[in-house]
Design a protein around this motif. Structure first.
Motif, mmCIF file in Angstrom:
data_model
loop_
_atom_site.group_PDB
_atom_site.id
_atom_site.type_symbol
_atom_site.label_atom_id
_atom_site.label_comp_id
_atom_site.label_asym_id
_atom_site.label_seq_id
_atom_site.Cartn_x
_atom_site.Cartn_y
_atom_site.Cartn_z
ATOM 1 N N LYS A 126 -31.927 -58.308 31.957
ATOM 2 C CA LYS A 126 -31.094 -58.027 33.131
ATOM 3 C C LYS A 126 -31.950 -57.806 34.372
ATOM 4 C CE LYS A 126 -27.002 -55.976 30.937
ATOM 5 N NZ LYS A 126 -26.196 -54.728 30.795
ATOM 6 N N GLU A 132 -29.940 -46.203 32.656
ATOM 7 C CA GLU A 132 -29.065 -45.334 31.862
ATOM 8 C C GLU A 132 -28.437 -46.100 30.704
ATOM 9 O OE1 GLU A 132 -29.051 -42.079 32.194
ATOM 10 O OE2 GLU A 132 -30.538 -42.468 33.759
ATOM 11 N N ASP A 133 -28.095 -47.371 30.919
ATOM 12 C CA ASP A 133 -27.575 -48.191 29.815
ATOM 13 C C ASP A 133 -28.628 -48.337 28.728
ATOM 14 O OD1 ASP A 133 -25.238 -48.533 31.215
ATOM 15 O OD2 ASP A 133 -25.749 -50.541 31.966
ATOM 16 N N SER A 145 -32.176 -52.893 22.901
ATOM 17 C CA SER A 145 -31.857 -52.284 24.192
ATOM 18 C C SER A 145 -32.925 -52.596 25.239
ATOM 19 C CB SER A 145 -31.689 -50.766 24.041
ATOM 20 O OG SER A 145 -32.854 -50.177 23.506
ATOM 21 N N GLN A 204 -28.552 -47.783 36.965
ATOM 22 C CA GLN A 204 -27.515 -48.028 35.970
ATOM 23 C C GLN A 204 -28.077 -48.754 34.757
ATOM 24 O OE1 GLN A 204 -24.152 -46.942 35.986
ATOM 25 N NE2 GLN A 204 -24.508 -47.550 33.855
ATOM 26 N N MET A 205 -28.956 -49.731 34.989
ATOM 27 C CA MET A 205 -29.592 -50.439 33.874
ATOM 28 C C MET A 205 -30.432 -49.472 33.046
ATOM 29 S SD MET A 205 -30.745 -54.226 35.233
ATOM 30 C CE MET A 205 -31.562 -53.675 36.730
ATOM 31 N N ARG A 260 -28.990 -45.048 26.811
ATOM 32 C CA ARG A 260 -27.829 -44.782 25.965
ATOM 33 C C ARG A 260 -27.956 -45.489 24.621
ATOM 34 N NH1 ARG A 260 -24.056 -47.328 28.776
ATOM 35 N NH2 ARG A 260 -24.229 -49.156 27.407
ATOM 36 N N ASP A 261 -28.585 -46.674 24.650
ATOM 37 C CA ASP A 261 -28.691 -47.479 23.431
ATOM 38 C C ASP A 261 -30.099 -47.475 22.846
ATOM 39 O OD1 ASP A 261 -26.021 -48.230 23.814
ATOM 40 O OD2 ASP A 261 -26.593 -49.909 25.102
ATOM 41 N N THR A 300 -32.467 -56.234 26.378
ATOM 42 C CA THR A 300 -31.332 -56.341 27.291
ATOM 43 C C THR A 300 -31.711 -55.840 28.681
ATOM 44 O OG1 THR A 300 -29.733 -56.083 25.493
ATOM 45 C CG2 THR A 300 -28.964 -55.585 27.718
ATOM 46 N N PHE A 301 -32.436 -54.727 28.732
ATOM 47 C CA PHE A 301 -32.869 -54.159 30.012
ATOM 48 C C PHE A 301 -33.769 -55.130 30.769
ATOM 49 C CE2 PHE A 301 -36.223 -51.906 32.342
ATOM 50 C CZ PHE A 301 -35.473 -51.172 33.250
#
Length: 293
Positions: free
Chosen positions: A125, A106-107, A118, A103-104, A110-111, A121-122
């Motif tokens: 997290k 794909e997030d 992005s 999920q991380m 996406r960005d 953030t990845f």
């Protein structure tokens, strides 16, 4: 001592130990990680860039947008998770599940049009649970190849710090040959060392002395206390005795080597000036003709 490893936005800035393989990146990474405020990633993460420089999140800065770039980045991240989570690399990513990691990913993709934000953030997290689990504040990435993408890393982490251990190229090339890397060619190994060290120095020195520091590997093994004190001051923390646990008296003797003239000549041809700069070659370190190391 003032904590200088905190970014202006209040987030913890990571530390990158960069350079060439066989240069001491591992022991320096692990030694910093023994400090109570730092935690080394359990193995060279290779998330931002792969050792062959062909894959990694860095592609987001280098390749044109499109499905091909997205697929390559996704495949790289899946590979890193499978290799490091399920393999023998000390349980890297064991603090997260495959579903959460996917999920991380794909997030991130996406960005990815805004790569620096992005990717940060990845990574934040991904590593936050690890820091929480270990009680540390800052993570350390000891992937040597990161030294070749410093300009991209500072876009992601504008206040990241870089520690670069530098070792005698002859010793590095010998070690690489013993490992069977670079087709066992001493000259190819020496060229590889020079390229990676030169890139890390070029980009690192452009950041300034508050962001980039070089550590002579020979000095590190001969007097680890003095060199780790230097590293601690650079990172803005008090040195802790635990940072010396990875060193042993036998490491201080690894530089009592003899060099053949052809090795010295090749080093000075490929990396002119570095021997003099670091004081690597002494008269008593030269072997007689046809000698053996």
């Amino acid at each position: 001592m003032k904590d200088e490893t905190q970014a202006s936005d209040g987030k913890a800035s990571p530390v990158f130990v960069v350079g060439s393989g066989r240069c001491g990146t591992t022991i320096l990474d692990q030694s910093i990680g023994m400090h109570s405020q730092f935690e080394s990633l359990p193995f060279e993460a290779q998330v931002l860039v792969s050792p062959d420089m062909r894959n990694g999140l860095v592609r987001a800065f280098q390749d044109p947008p499109g499905n091909e770039r997205t697929d390559l980045i996704r495949a790289h991240l899946q590979n890193r998770f499978s290799f490091l989570h399920n393999g023998r690399r000390l349980g890297f990513c064991s603090w997260t599940t495959k579903e959460a990691y996917t999920q991380m990913t794909e997030d991130l993709l996406r960005d990815i049009k805004i790569p620096a934000s992005s990717i940060r953030t990845f990574l934040d997290k991904l590593y936050a649970p690890y820091l929480s689990m270990t009680g540390a504040r800052f993570w350390i990435d000891g992937t040597p190849a990161n030294g070749c993408i410093t300009k991209e890393i500072v876009k992601i982490y504008p206040e990241a710090k870089f520690v670069h251990p530098i070792r005698n190229g002859i010793e590095v090339a010998r070690s690489i040959v013993r490992k069977g890397w670079k087709s066992g060619s001493f000259e190819r190994a020496l060229h590889h060392w020079n390229i990676w060290v030169s890139r890390a120095r070029y980009f690192g020195n452009s950041l300034g002395s508050d962001r980039y520091i070089e550590i002579d590997f020979q000095s590190l093994t001969k007097d680890p206390a003095a060199e780790m004190l230097k590293v601690s001051k650079f990172l803005g923390v008090e040195m802790e005795e635990s940072m010396l646990n990875r060193f042993s008296p036998t490491r201080a003797n690894i530089h009592r080597l003899k060099y053949e003239k052809w090795e010295i000549d090749l080093l000075q041809k490929i990396a002119p000036g570095m021997s003099e700069e670091f004081g690597w070659i002494r008269h008593d370190a030269m072997m007689p003709p046809n000698g053996r190391p």
